[in-house]
Design a protein around this motif. Structure first.
Motif, mmCIF file in Angstrom:
data_model
loop_
_atom_site.group_PDB
_atom_site.id
_atom_site.type_symbol
_atom_site.label_atom_id
_atom_site.label_comp_id
_atom_site.label_asym_id
_atom_site.label_seq_id
_atom_site.Cartn_x
_atom_site.Cartn_y
_atom_site.Cartn_z
ATOM 1 N N THR A 1 0.833 -1.199 0.000
ATOM 2 C CA THR A 1 0.000 0.000 0.000
ATOM 3 C C THR A 1 0.869 1.251 0.000
ATOM 4 O OG1 THR A 1 -0.111 -0.045 2.414
ATOM 5 C CG2 THR A 1 -1.856 -1.178 1.214
ATOM 6 N N ARG B 1 -8.283 -5.460 3.014
ATOM 7 C CA ARG B 1 -7.348 -4.328 3.125
ATOM 8 C C ARG B 1 -7.875 -3.112 2.370
ATOM 9 N NH1 ARG B 1 -1.158 -5.821 2.313
ATOM 10 N NH2 ARG B 1 -1.080 -3.776 3.338
ATOM 11 N N GLU C 1 -6.685 0.531 3.623
ATOM 12 C CA GLU C 1 -5.284 0.778 3.953
ATOM 13 C C GLU C 1 -4.533 1.560 2.882
ATOM 14 O OE1 GLU C 1 -3.262 -2.798 5.074
ATOM 15 O OE2 GLU C 1 -4.992 -3.588 6.166
ATOM 16 N N THR D 1 -6.536 -1.788 -4.329
ATOM 17 C CA THR D 1 -6.175 -2.105 -2.953
ATOM 18 C C THR D 1 -4.934 -1.348 -2.505
ATOM 19 O OG1 THR D 1 -7.060 -4.335 -3.320
ATOM 20 C CG2 THR D 1 -5.728 -3.997 -1.349
#
Length: 619
Positions: free
Chosen positions: A243, A589, A592, A449
């Motif tokens: 991320t 996730r 994030e 993501t």
């Protein structure tokens, strides 16, 4: 046994179009003639599969019962799946292990995997519609590497995708935004998937998993995995996502003054480039003949724009822009430094079938309205082709849309997901192929993501879009700008739509914008499909940030439509709002990446304050 049922709509207060439910799938054998696509009694049409087939632990009683598999599937809503006498094959057939059970689960009950919410807003009726489930079409995903298909079996081995048991299920999601009534959107909800299934049969499409061709990278899901090893791979795929916040990403700020003209919803990013098609049929001559016939039918019925229109995925000989292999040959011929190789891949892909199904469904719907009675007595005395439709009236399929002529229409956004193994697309370690087909201003978004950014897969087909303006300038008499600064054509905001028979001659067609996207494991967190009651005034990033804050896709869909209706800025009140949220591999996730959901928080808070301001709307 077939059971007709009518369900009252809580959102509209009136019964919707009658639907059929069934306990089993009918035989797959059916006539391939075009007449079988319309006018068939509802009893003869196959029910839409609003369920999916999977295997879950036999001991699991509830998704929150502490099962180690943590599948979160509603065991109490499932029913046993029997393949005997059924044309479908299960997504995964368990071998000798008795700890697993093959079941059917209604997709709407799987709240951890799918959510949908509809609201009529402040309108008297809800003209939106949606569809979600599985359809009977060949898989179109890329094949997994051969090194994984040749491994030995295991105790919990599931059926390989390219075995005699058939392909993994293809999931189908659609949102339809009707205007002028719910007739056209209801027709698309009930029958568009049927057109697609029939077209795959007529084009003789074969599974992409049973053909030689490119395969996905080596991080494919191994079909011979135990639940523990699959969980380990899922965890590994999620942890592999790095991320970060892309350079230049800033928080969205609300406007300082009262000028709402610079709101971020009016600035849309273009859709991402699509991946190349995969040929799935060698019946090129048959495909060309069907395409040529459909193009000819449009020319005869409507004329105008359709006398020179070129469907993007139709062959050149049928009047289109070329099949994938034709486009490759044409591009190489125009290149001075390249020569045409002998290994050019030929064939027809699902993109061509999608375009054919859209245009065929639109043709049948418009042709059915032409042969119906005109309510306006003055217009009823005029020739049928006086100002809208050219050619003789069609009496085929007059049961489409009731007894009176329907002049409204509907936008449409459809997403299909196919996986190369029986592992469902929502598993973090499972790659998949996504294909979208889109007409109008409904919207399909992905959430990346790693970055947390919204990734649009569709364009708003408005006159202000340069591609649409170029396409229609030759046929439209004039583009008119309304009081909100939005361009319109013949009073319509959309340049592509189903129905709208009075605007067909100037180019308001159902030619779909089609895009293929190969989804790597856990690359995207979720997918959103929404009508313009949601995306009309909310930006793409605001939409995905609302979803990030929800615990489940079901809650996310309700939060999304609720916020959209509450903060609607329309002069006529809140429009119909529909939102579908589909869980993808990176769901765990989702908050994030990048700025999380904080990037648009100030903007969303400002919208709420504006909606609660008692002085709002005063001049």
């Amino acid at each position: 046994m077939w059971k007709p049922s009518v369900r009252l709509s809580a959102a509209t207060g009136r019964p919707p179009i009658a639907r059929l439910t069934c306990n089993r799938a009918p035989s797959s054998s059916s006539s391939s003639s075009s007449s079988s696509w319309i006018g068939r009694p509802a009893r003869q049409r196959r029910c839409f599969h609003e369920y999916f087939v999977t295997h879950i632990p036999s001991s699991s009683l509830h998704p929150d019962s502490g099962s180690k598999l943590n599948h979160k599937l509603p065991r109490d809503k499932s029913t046993p799946h029997e393949t005997k006498g059924d044309s479908r094959s299960p997504a995964a057939v368990v071998g000798a292990n008795r700890d697993m059970t093959v079941v059917r689960i209604p997709l709407k009950s799987a709240k951890h995997h799918f959510g949908v919410s509809l609201s009529r807003g402040s309108r008297p009726y809800n003209e939106d519609a949606f569809q979600a489930g599985t359809i009977e079409v060949p898989a179109f995903a890329k094949r997994r590497p051969m090194s994984l298909t040749r491994k030995g079996g295991a105790a919990n081995e599931v059926t390989p995708a390219d075995s005699a048991s058939g392909d993994p299920q293809v999931f189908y999601f659609g949102v339809f935004d009707g205007h002028g009534g719910a007739v056209c959107s209801g027709f698309l909800r009930e029958q568009l998937h049927d057109y697609l299934e029939k077209a795959t049969q007529q084009f003789e499409l074969q599974s992409s998993l049973q053909r030689a061709g490119p395969s996905l990278p080596g991080s494919m899901q191994d079909p011979n995995t135990t639940p523990k090893s699959r969980q380990a791979k899922d965890k590994e795929s999620l942890e592999a996502i790095q991320t970060h916040t892309p350079p230049g990403t800033e928080k969205m700020q609300p406007p300082n003054g009262k000028d709402r003209g610079d709101l971020p919803s009016r600035e849309r990013d273009g859709p991402i480039p699509g991946d190349p098609p995969i040929p799935q049929s060698d019946s090129i001559r048959k495909a060309e003949e069907m395409e040529r016939q459909l193009v000819s039918n449009w020319k005869e019925l409507v004329g105008g724009y359709f006398r020179r229109f070129k469907p993007e995925h139709f062959s050149v000989s049928a009047g289109g822009r070329g099949h994938p292999h034709e486009k490759e040959v044409i591009s190489k011929r125009h290149s001075a430094n390249s020569s045409i190789s002998d290994d050019t891949t030929e064939g027809v892909g699902i993109e061509t079938v999608l375009e054919y199904a859209f245009l065929k469904a639109d043709y049948d719907f418009v042709a059915a309205q032409v042969g119906k009675k005109e309510e306006d007595p003055v217009r009823a005395d005029k020739a049928i082709n006086d100002d809208d439709i050219l050619g003789k009236p069609s009496h085929a399929g007059q049961n489409i849309g009731g007894t009176k002529r329907f002049k409204g229409g509907s936008t449409c956004s459809v997403a299909l997901i196919s996986t190369p193994t029986p592992s469902p697309f929502w598993h973090p370690s499972s790659p998949s192929s996504l294909i979208t087909a889109h007409v109008g201003d409904t919207r399909i978004l992905l959430c990346n993501t790693a970055t947390g950014l919204a990734v649009p897969l569709t364009s708003n087909h408005h006159p202000s879009l340069p591609e649409e303006a170029t396409r229609l300038r030759r046929f439209a008499a004039a583009f008119v700008t309304d009081s909100f600064g939005e361009e319109r054509i013949s009073g319509l905001a959309n340049t592509r739509a189903f129905g709208d028979m009075s605007s067909k001659r100037i180019g308001v067609s159902a030619e779909p914008e089609i895009r293929r996207v190969e989804l790597s494991p856990a690359e995207y967190s979720f997918m959103v499909l929404c009508s313009d009651g949601v995306c009309g005034h909310l930006s793409d990033q605001e939409i995905v940030d609302i979803v990030k804050e929800a615990k489940t896709p079901d809650q996310a869909a309700r939060d999304l439509t609720g916020f959209a209706v509450e903060t609607s800025t329309g002069s006529e009140g809140a429009d119909n709002a529909t939102g579908l949220v589909v869980r993808l591999g990176g769901w765990e996730r989702r908050g994030e990446g990048g700025l999380g959901s904080l990037g648009t928080k100030e903007m969303r808070d400002w919208r709420k304050e504006e909606s609660n301001d008692p002085r709002r709307g005063r001049t």
